[in-house]
Scaffold this active site. Structure first.
Site, PDB file in Angstrom:
ATOM      1  N   GLN A  65      -6.816 -20.943   0.767  1.00  0.00           N
ATOM      2  CA  GLN A  65      -5.547 -20.943   1.502  1.00  0.00           C
ATOM      3  C   GLN A  65      -4.343 -21.256   0.613  1.00  0.00           C
ATOM      4  OE1 GLN A  65      -6.388 -23.105   5.502  1.00  0.00           O
ATOM      5  NE2 GLN A  65      -8.075 -23.528   4.129  1.00  0.00           N
TER       6      GLN A  65
ATOM      7  N   GLU B 107      -7.965 -29.494   9.598  1.00  0.00           N
ATOM      8  CA  GLU B 107      -8.837 -30.341   8.774  1.00  0.00           C
ATOM      9  C   GLU B 107      -8.833 -31.812   9.188  1.00  0.00           C
ATOM     10  OE1 GLU B 107      -7.589 -30.130   4.680  1.00  0.00           O
ATOM     11  OE2 GLU B 107      -5.472 -30.337   5.163  1.00  0.00           O
TER      12      GLU B 107
ATOM     13  N   ARG C 243       6.171   8.372 -13.914  1.00  0.00           N
ATOM     14  CA  ARG C 243       5.255   8.740 -12.823  1.00  0.00           C
ATOM     15  C   ARG C 243       5.900   8.454 -11.472  1.00  0.00           C
ATOM     16  NH1 ARG C 243      -0.037   8.920 -15.279  1.00  0.00           N
ATOM     17  NH2 ARG C 243       0.490  10.107 -17.128  1.00  0.00           N
TER      18      ARG C 243
ATOM     19  N   HIS D  18       2.074   7.406   4.190  1.00  0.00           N
ATOM     20  CA  HIS D  18       1.516   6.782   5.385  1.00  0.00           C
ATOM     21  C   HIS D  18       0.690   5.536   5.136  1.00  0.00           C
ATOM     22  CE1 HIS D  18       3.167  10.256   7.267  1.00  0.00           C
ATOM     23  NE2 HIS D  18       2.957   9.670   8.437  1.00  0.00           N
ATOM     24  N   VAL D  19       0.439   5.265   3.858  1.00  0.00           N
ATOM     25  CA  VAL D  19      -0.230   3.999   3.528  1.00  0.00           C
ATOM     26  C   VAL D  19       0.561   2.843   4.145  1.00  0.00           C
ATOM     27  CG1 VAL D  19      -0.552   2.409   1.576  1.00  0.00           C
ATOM     28  CG2 VAL D  19      -1.336   4.762   1.407  1.00  0.00           C
TER      29      VAL D  19
ATOM     30  N   ASP E 244      10.077   0.639   9.895  1.00  0.00           N
ATOM     31  CA  ASP E 244      11.313   0.736   9.096  1.00  0.00           C
ATOM     32  C   ASP E 244      12.233  -0.479   9.239  1.00  0.00           C
ATOM     33  OD1 ASP E 244      10.447   3.188   8.412  1.00  0.00           O
ATOM     34  OD2 ASP E 244      11.840   4.312   9.677  1.00  0.00           O
TER      35      ASP E 244
END
Ligand code: ADP
Length: 747
Positions: A658, A624, A285, A291-292, A158
């Protein structure tokens, strides 16, 4: 001679609601404690495990926390315990701790858990005395454990805790919310529907507010700031209707669990649904994210936050004096900090109390200034159209462009600049294709709806280029500025953007057209810009790397394998180090540190020894440009040659994945915030008749503007990175955690 002190014994537990990133904290606590010579125990199932004792309290070793960084939830379990709320339960808990000679406790939990911890600590001397009196523990045991040291870490999706900008889990929850709302938005737009999306947060609107800001939602209801009018339903309907008339194809309303009206009556998602269905005459809707929001892999940020807080918590235990107040580890201005636990708990409670007392002004006052700013910004962003300018109000022509490589979040920044600028009555000009397009005169007036939906889209919708103006470009740019009467310039981009802005600055003596307020907003996945600890796009890239590495690691479950993963960053090792920390890499190769053949020999020997003693997986992350000779294929071949039949080696060059991807919530939020501050800066300069040329960034906990004069002084021009890089200080922590355990496992 006195005998050496016995090692400190520390126990760690997770309590209350679970949160992504708790495992990273646990791993860091266990490994730092071991490294520092302590004995470390995990208490399974929260406080209930402490009350129950027995095998709920288990010694941990290096490997017991291997392979958990990427896991959501908490591997040692959490629970709500009524027993611990009673003195009797806490007496039992004290007894169980003393059975193991434990008098240091690290608690990862929410405000309930930390309140419980504080009570336990205060009672400790009396609990110990009672146990000794009853003969349950010996006098010696009682005397040798007179105090309980407590350190707290806030695990809560939260983000409802005073003393920290971010709690462990909040960023991951925001990821779940933005993923869901982005997905819903595309279906809602297809059918021209309205969706009401309910997110967590009983006394804290953080997830709803920042979720709405990040996704470009059209209305939000949060507990701290209920609508201030009685007819809020009508106002909401009018706004959503106006939005549709202006051309929006969908309406998204985000509502926090604890949303209420100004009289304190809860506003449920079905209430909003009913109101909207009746008024809009269309299907509405409801989606409850539930809980996702707690689920899924922790974001890169939460992994690193948990890790850094866990590390700092052990260091705090080690230096704690018996009468020190207990503290909570927090995160402020991009650094780990500590705040007294009591202050945190009291101030956190105060918000809930203010909301319960309908004192919403006070509730908002107790929130951070960025929360308040975010709410103000959101109120503008959700408008269907900008405010009509007041008569006589100054109105400027401000131009915005993207330059350098595309960075996720660039569009979000442009969207915020266009809307916030337009709302103040200014004309915003969008320059296409960076300084190249600027010189070519590709300049269009933007309006409120031209950035609709840009909060979440990838890449650069304006178009960008790496061109740094020189020679005849400069004449063309000067002409474009004059022709379009551009009075101020916002440059959003990476290194080439800064170089270009610097060029305009130094050419002011030759081209008076360049003498206009100009500001650079850092947007580069490389995070290599001066005066800015975090540039927009870097968080998204970090998450993309962490996800890719998680998958790469999974591909090796059945074989003995070493991966050499190459990540971007040019000469800046930020992505390398931070992704190494987030994925548990055992070695990172940075240009800043250099790579020698001796390093590589040492590393290969370590790998060989590790695999000989049972190691199954090795992970090395390489920048890199870490070394031009010891390239990724070179390292792969070297390791493979020396491995003989012990293990095989694969390289993974992550490349442009990336730079792509949907911007992360943090990048969107940061982009919006920076855009607002940059606009204010430009407008103020126009008002005053000043012509600063500057760059913005977060530095040492503060967002500030640097004068472009400072640019050459602050950079390593050859390596294209800042001279000071704050994240280099995190290397010892990454090294500490990346050592192999007894079986050679690292991650
Ligand atoms: P969170 O830590 O996520 O806020 P809770 O409020 O449910 O979650 O608290 C978790 C646990 O912490 C409780 O089940 C209880 O065991 C302990 N706890 C909470 N408040 C107190 C308290 N005032 N005294 C003792 N224990 C408490």
């Amino acid at each position: 001679m006195s005998s050496p002190l016995p090692p400190k014994r520390i126990a760690v537990l997770t309590s209350g609601g679970d949160a992504q990133g708790m495992n990273a904290a646990l791993r860091a606590i266990v490994r730092t404690a071991i490294e520092r010579g302590c004995e470390i125990f995990a208490i399974y199932e929260g406080y209930q495990g402490m009350v129950d004792g027995g095998d709920r309290i288990r010694p941990m070793n290096w490997d017991s926390v291997g392979g958990i960084l990427h896991k959501g939830g908490t591997v040692i379990g959490t629970a709500r315990s009524d027993d611990f709320r009673t003195r009797e339960g806490r007496l039992k808990a004290a007894q169980n701790l003393l059975d193991h000679h434990i008098d240091n406790l690290i608690i990862i939990g929410g405000d309930g858990s930390l309140t419980g911890a504080n009570i336990f600590r205060q009672e400790w001397p009396s609990l110990v005395a009672e146990l000794a009196e009853k003969g349950i523990i010996t006098k010696e045991i009682a005397e040798s454990h007179p105090h309980l040291v407590i350190v707290g870490l806030v695990g809560s999706i939260d983000n409802d805790f005073y003393g920290t900008d971010m709690t462990i889990g909040a960023d991951s929850a925001l990821h779940r919310i933005t993923e869901a709302v982005d997905a819903i938005t595309s279906t809602a737009a297809s059918h021209q529907r309205t969706f009401v999306i309910k997110v967590m947060g009983r006394n804290c609107g953080y997830l709803a507010l920042y979720g709405a800001l990040a996704t470009g939602a059209d209305w939000v209801l949060i507990p701290e700031a209920p609508p201030d009018v009685d007819n809020w339903q009508q106002v909401m309907v009018e706004r959503l209707n106006a939005g549709r008339k202006a051309g929006r194809r969908d309406s998204i309303v985000i509502i926090a669990e604890g949303a209420r009206d100004k009289y304190g009556n809860y506003i449920g998602s079905s209430d909003v649904q009913k109101v909207l269905e009746e008024a809009l005459g269309e299907e509405v809707r409801v989606t409850m994210l539930g809980h996702v929001q707690r689920g899924g892999a922790p974001s890169a940020f939460d992994r690193n936050l948990g890790t850094l807080m866990g590390y700092a918590a052990v260091e705090t235990v080690l230096t704690a004096k018996p009468d020190d107040e207990p503290v909570v580890m927090g995160f402020k201005g991009n650094r780990i900090n500590k705040t007294p636990l009591i202050e945190c708990v009291e101030k956190t409670r105060a918000v809930a109390e203010a909301i319960a007392a309908k004192d919403y002004e006070r509730a908002m006052e107790l929130r951070t200034s960025s929360f308040k700013d975010a709410f103000r910004t959101l109120k503008v962003m959700v408008r269907a159209l900008p405010h009509t300018p007041e008569p006589g109000q100054s109105r400027y022509r401000l131009a915005v462009l993207n330059a350098g490589a595309p960075a996720p979040g660039m569009n979000t920044a442009v969207r915020a600049a266009v809307r916030l600028g337009a709302d103040k009555g200014h004309t915003i000009l969008g320059i296409c294709n960076g300084f190249q397009g600027f010189a070519d005169g590709e300049i269009n007036e933007m309006n409120w709806m031209s950035v609709n939906g840009w909060a979440s889209i990838r890449g650069s919708a304006l178009g960008t280029s790496r061109r740094v103006p020189a020679g005849s470009d400069l004449y063309a740019l000067a002409r474009a500025i004059e022709k379009n009467n551009i009075q101020a310039l916002l440059v959003i981009g990476g290194w080439p953007a800064y170089e270009a802005a610097y060029k305009l600055f130094t050419e002011r003596k030759n081209f008076t057209a360049f003498d206009i307020p100009t500001v650079c907003l850092p947007a580069s996945i490389n995070n290599n810009l001066p005066g800015s600890e975090l540039s927009i796009g870097a968080d998204t890239a970090l998450n993309s790397i962490a996800e890719a590495v998680d998958k790469i690691k999974q591909s090796a479950v059945a074989s003995r394998r070493v991966f050499v993963v190459e990540v971007m960053g040019h000469y800046c090792g930020y992505l390398t180090l931070m992704s190494g920390l987030a994925t548990g890499a055992e070695r990172v190769y940075l240009h800043e540190e250099g790579v020698t053949i001796r390093d590589l020999t040492h590393d290969v020997e370590k790998l060989v020894n590790g695999f000989k003693s049972g190691k199954r997986l090795g992970l090395m992350i390489r920048n890199e440009y870490a070394n031009p000779v010891y390239t990724t294929p070179f390292m792969r071949d070297l390791f493979e040659e020396e491995a003989h039949d012990l293990f095989d080696v694969r390289q993974a060059i992550l490349g442009h994945l990336q730079q792509g991807g949907d911007p992360s919530p943090f990048d969107r939020i940061q982009a919006t915030r920076y855009a607002r501050l940059c606009l204010d800066f430009l407008i103020e300069a126009c008002n005053k008749g000043d012509t600063p040329n500057a760059f913005i960034g977060l530095e040492s906990g503060q967002i500030r503007f640097h004068d472009m004069l400072d640019f050459p002084r602050m950079i390593d021009e050859v390596r294209q990175r800042p001279k000071q890089q704050w994240w280099l200080d995190l290397r010892p922590i990454a090294k500490l955690l990346a050592q192999p355990g007894p079986t050679g496992a690292v991650a």
